[in-house]
Design a protein around this motif. Structure first.
Motif, PDB file in Angstrom:
ATOM      1  N   GLY A 126      -7.287  19.839 -56.240  1.00  0.00           N
ATOM      2  CA  GLY A 126      -6.429  20.264 -55.132  1.00  0.00           C
ATOM      3  C   GLY A 126      -6.854  19.574 -53.846  1.00  0.00           C
ATOM      4  N   HIS A 127      -7.272  18.308 -53.976  1.00  0.00           N
ATOM      5  CA  HIS A 127      -7.814  17.539 -52.850  1.00  0.00           C
ATOM      6  C   HIS A 127      -6.777  16.512 -52.397  1.00  0.00           C
ATOM      7  CE1 HIS A 127     -11.794  15.597 -51.240  1.00  0.00           C
ATOM      8  NE2 HIS A 127     -10.805  15.448 -50.375  1.00  0.00           N
ATOM      9  N   ASP A 128      -6.307  16.643 -51.160  1.00  0.00           N
ATOM     10  CA  ASP A 128      -5.362  15.665 -50.614  1.00  0.00           C
ATOM     11  C   ASP A 128      -6.146  14.402 -50.262  1.00  0.00           C
ATOM     12  OD1 ASP A 128      -3.656  14.130 -49.154  1.00  0.00           O
ATOM     13  OD2 ASP A 128      -3.183  15.657 -47.643  1.00  0.00           O
ATOM     14  N   ARG A 129      -6.072  13.402 -51.146  1.00  0.00           N
ATOM     15  CA  ARG A 129      -6.948  12.234 -50.965  1.00  0.00           C
ATOM     16  C   ARG A 129      -6.581  11.396 -49.753  1.00  0.00           C
ATOM     17  NH1 ARG A 129      -6.679   7.733 -55.571  1.00  0.00           N
ATOM     18  NH2 ARG A 129      -7.440   6.485 -53.861  1.00  0.00           N
ATOM     19  N   SER A 130      -5.380  11.615 -49.186  1.00  0.00           N
ATOM     20  CA  SER A 130      -5.025  10.856 -47.979  1.00  0.00           C
ATOM     21  C   SER A 130      -5.904  11.291 -46.791  1.00  0.00           C
ATOM     22  CB  SER A 130      -3.541  11.047 -47.648  1.00  0.00           C
ATOM     23  OG  SER A 130      -3.312  12.381 -47.264  1.00  0.00           O
ATOM     24  N   ARG A 131      -6.598  12.420 -46.929  1.00  0.00           N
ATOM     25  CA  ARG A 131      -7.459  12.902 -45.840  1.00  0.00           C
ATOM     26  C   ARG A 131      -8.893  12.362 -45.932  1.00  0.00           C
ATOM     27  NH1 ARG A 131      -7.507  18.957 -44.996  1.00  0.00           N
ATOM     28  NH2 ARG A 131      -8.179  18.324 -42.940  1.00  0.00           N
ATOM     29  N   ILE A 132      -9.206  11.664 -47.025  1.00  0.00           N
ATOM     30  CA  ILE A 132     -10.551  11.093 -47.168  1.00  0.00           C
ATOM     31  C   ILE A 132     -10.674   9.897 -46.228  1.00  0.00           C
ATOM     32  CG2 ILE A 132     -12.142   9.914 -48.758  1.00  0.00           C
ATOM     33  CD1 ILE A 132     -10.744  11.442 -51.064  1.00  0.00           C
ATOM     34  N   ILE A 133     -11.747   9.885 -45.400  1.00  0.00           N
ATOM     35  CA  ILE A 133     -11.827   8.769 -44.451  1.00  0.00           C
ATOM     36  C   ILE A 133     -13.026   7.850 -44.717  1.00  0.00           C
ATOM     37  CG2 ILE A 133     -10.458   9.833 -42.624  1.00  0.00           C
ATOM     38  CD1 ILE A 133     -13.017  10.629 -41.239  1.00  0.00           C
ATOM     39  N   THR A 134     -13.541   7.900 -45.933  1.00  0.00           N
ATOM     40  CA  THR A 134     -14.557   6.923 -46.334  1.00  0.00           C
ATOM     41  C   THR A 134     -13.922   6.018 -47.397  1.00  0.00           C
ATOM     42  OG1 THR A 134     -15.351   8.485 -47.980  1.00  0.00           O
ATOM     43  CG2 THR A 134     -16.564   8.411 -45.901  1.00  0.00           C
ATOM     44  N   PRO A 135     -14.563   4.876 -47.699  1.00  0.00           N
ATOM     45  CA  PRO A 135     -13.979   4.016 -48.747  1.00  0.00           C
ATOM     46  C   PRO A 135     -13.911   4.745 -50.079  1.00  0.00           C
ATOM     47  CG  PRO A 135     -15.787   2.905 -47.595  1.00  0.00           C
ATOM     48  CD  PRO A 135     -15.791   4.313 -47.119  1.00  0.00           C
ATOM     49  N   VAL A 136     -12.859   4.473 -50.846  1.00  0.00           N
ATOM     50  CA  VAL A 136     -12.711   5.025 -52.200  1.00  0.00           C
ATOM     51  C   VAL A 136     -12.903   3.854 -53.173  1.00  0.00           C
ATOM     52  CG1 VAL A 136     -11.146   6.170 -53.811  1.00  0.00           C
ATOM     53  CG2 VAL A 136     -11.174   6.870 -51.415  1.00  0.00           C
ATOM     54  N   SER A 137     -13.940   3.939 -54.015  1.00  0.00           N
ATOM     55  CA  SER A 137     -14.289   2.802 -54.885  1.00  0.00           C
ATOM     56  C   SER A 137     -13.568   2.883 -56.224  1.00  0.00           C
ATOM     57  CB  SER A 137     -15.793   2.798 -55.170  1.00  0.00           C
ATOM     58  OG  SER A 137     -16.513   2.852 -53.982  1.00  0.00           O
ATOM     59  N   SER A 138     -13.564   1.773 -56.944  1.00  0.00           N
ATOM     60  CA  SER A 138     -12.975   1.780 -58.290  1.00  0.00           C
ATOM     61  C   SER A 138     -14.027   2.279 -59.291  1.00  0.00           C
ATOM     62  CB  SER A 138     -12.521   0.373 -58.666  1.00  0.00           C
ATOM     63  OG  SER A 138     -13.622  -0.344 -59.146  1.00  0.00           O
ATOM     64  N   PRO A 139     -13.582   2.804 -60.446  1.00  0.00           N
ATOM     65  CA  PRO A 139     -14.552   3.267 -61.459  1.00  0.00           C
ATOM     66  C   PRO A 139     -15.514   2.155 -61.891  1.00  0.00           C
ATOM     67  CG  PRO A 139     -12.335   3.999 -62.024  1.00  0.00           C
ATOM     68  CD  PRO A 139     -12.187   3.088 -60.839  1.00  0.00           C
ATOM     69  N   GLU A 140     -15.097   0.897 -61.673  1.00  0.00           N
ATOM     70  CA  GLU A 140     -15.958  -0.254 -62.030  1.00  0.00           C
ATOM     71  C   GLU A 140     -17.335  -0.159 -61.363  1.00  0.00           C
ATOM     72  OE1 GLU A 140     -17.141  -3.725 -63.753  1.00  0.00           O
ATOM     73  OE2 GLU A 140     -15.326  -2.612 -64.253  1.00  0.00           O
ATOM     74  N   VAL A 141     -17.400   0.405 -60.143  1.00  0.00           N
ATOM     75  CA  VAL A 141     -18.711   0.477 -59.468  1.00  0.00           C
ATOM     76  C   VAL A 141     -19.650   1.426 -60.223  1.00  0.00           C
ATOM     77  CG1 VAL A 141     -17.739  -0.053 -57.172  1.00  0.00           C
ATOM     78  CG2 VAL A 141     -18.203   2.317 -57.781  1.00  0.00           C
TER      79      VAL A 141
END
Ligand SMILES: NC(=O)c1ccc[n+]([C@@H]2O[C@H](COP(=O)([O-])OP(=O)(O)OC[C@H]3O[C@@H](n4cnc5c(N)ncnc54)[C@H](OP(=O)(O)O)[C@@H]3O)[C@@H](O)[C@H]2O)c1
Length: 261
Positions: free
Chosen positions: A195-210
């Motif tokens: 239930g997390h609105d990800r548009s509110r995240i203000i840090t980088p969002v990485s790919s699962p590859e990391v």
């Protein structure tokens, strides 16, 4: 006895990506999650693509007996688990007082109790063979409380602390444990479940590859806590110079999971 990698949370997201990477490296796998159909489809794909053996063990890790059932599943098939990847986990965002009690119990079971129980069950045979690795998928959120993700961040702190203590206990035994502590990962399923609105995240969002690269690093090296990206390392490092109250407030602000941040 054939050597296997057991991965929980392998039906989707990061766990599925880790499973694909380990199969590509030629490792036989045991896949655990609730969605048996997704695990079977992945198993068929990985067997076909890489010629490895892939066993499927669908279980709900929030159930008290599930970890023991997974262990018995391996024992009955003479599966030697040399690598245990505890990846199953989920978050719930919002005010802590609004979190339904059943969710609190379920999260504690999946994110903490199943991690500790599976580790405890598989450790003796690893110690006997003097080889084995436990990889725990924790979170950057485990280094401080995160307002709006109170229970989740607390469960990940448990994983970080358990891993550090266990690494100390296992020193010199030939068996290792490490935890990967990623910031946010690009995975809609995780955010919709939370239930997390990800548009509110203000840090980088990485790919699962990391996370995959971090698992490889952990398996090859000696690190106990792995911060997958330089941003994650910077976040952890700067905590030393910032008052704790501000660290927590910033964590809440960056996550955007709490109305008051
Ligand atoms: N996404 C992020 O931003 C992020 C950041 C840091 C750390 N992490 C951690 O990374 C790990 C993987 O998360 P993800 O992003 O890949 O999330 P995801 O796509 O939602 O995957 C979660 C996995 O856990 C399994 N799972 C959930 N509840 C379970 C239960 N009761 N019993 C057995 N398996 C269960 C799910 O399978 P079924 O639904 O089939 O059971 C699924 O395979 C988690 O530990 C998470 O806390 C995620």
């Amino acid at each position: 006895m054939k050597s296997y990698t057991l991965i929980t949370g392998a039906s989707g997201g990061t766990g599925k990506a880790i499973a694909a990477d380990r199969a590509k490296s030629g490792e036989h796998l045991v896949l655990v999650a609730r969605s048996g159909d997704k695990l079977e489809a992945l198993a068929a794909e990985l067997r076909g693509a890489h010629g490895v053996d892939v066993q499927v063990c669908p279980r709900d890790l929030s159930e008290p007996e599930a970890a023991k059932q997974v262990f018995r599943f391996c024992e009955e098939r003479s599966i030697g688990v040399d690598r245990l990847v505890n990846c199953a986990g989920f978050s719930v965002t919002g005010g802590f007082e609004q979190m339904p009690e059943e969710e609190l119990v379920r999260m504690s079971m999946v994110n903490m109790v199943a991690v500790a129980t599976l580790t405890r069950l598989f450790l003796p045979s690893m110690l006997q063979r003097r080889q084995g690795v436990v990889a725990n998928i924790a979170s950057l959120g485990g280094f401080q409380g995160v307002p709006g993700m109170a229970c989740y961040s607390a469960t990940k702190s448990f994983v970080v602390t358990l891993t550090e203590a266990l690494a100390g206990e296992l020193s010199g035994t030939g068996v290792r444990v490490f935890a990967i502590c990623p910031g946010f990962i690009d995975n809609d399923q995780f955010y919709s479940r939370a239930g997390h609105d990800r548009s509110r995240i203000i840090t980088p969002v990485s790919s699962p590859e990391v996370v995959i690269r971090a698992v490889r690093r952990g398996l090859a090296g000696n690190s106990v806590l792995i911060l997958p990206t330089s941003f994650d390392s910077m976040m952890r490092f700067t905590q030393r110079f910032v008052p704790r109250k501000l660290v927590v407030w910033l964590a809440g602000l960056f996550a955007g999971a709490h109305e008051k941040t």
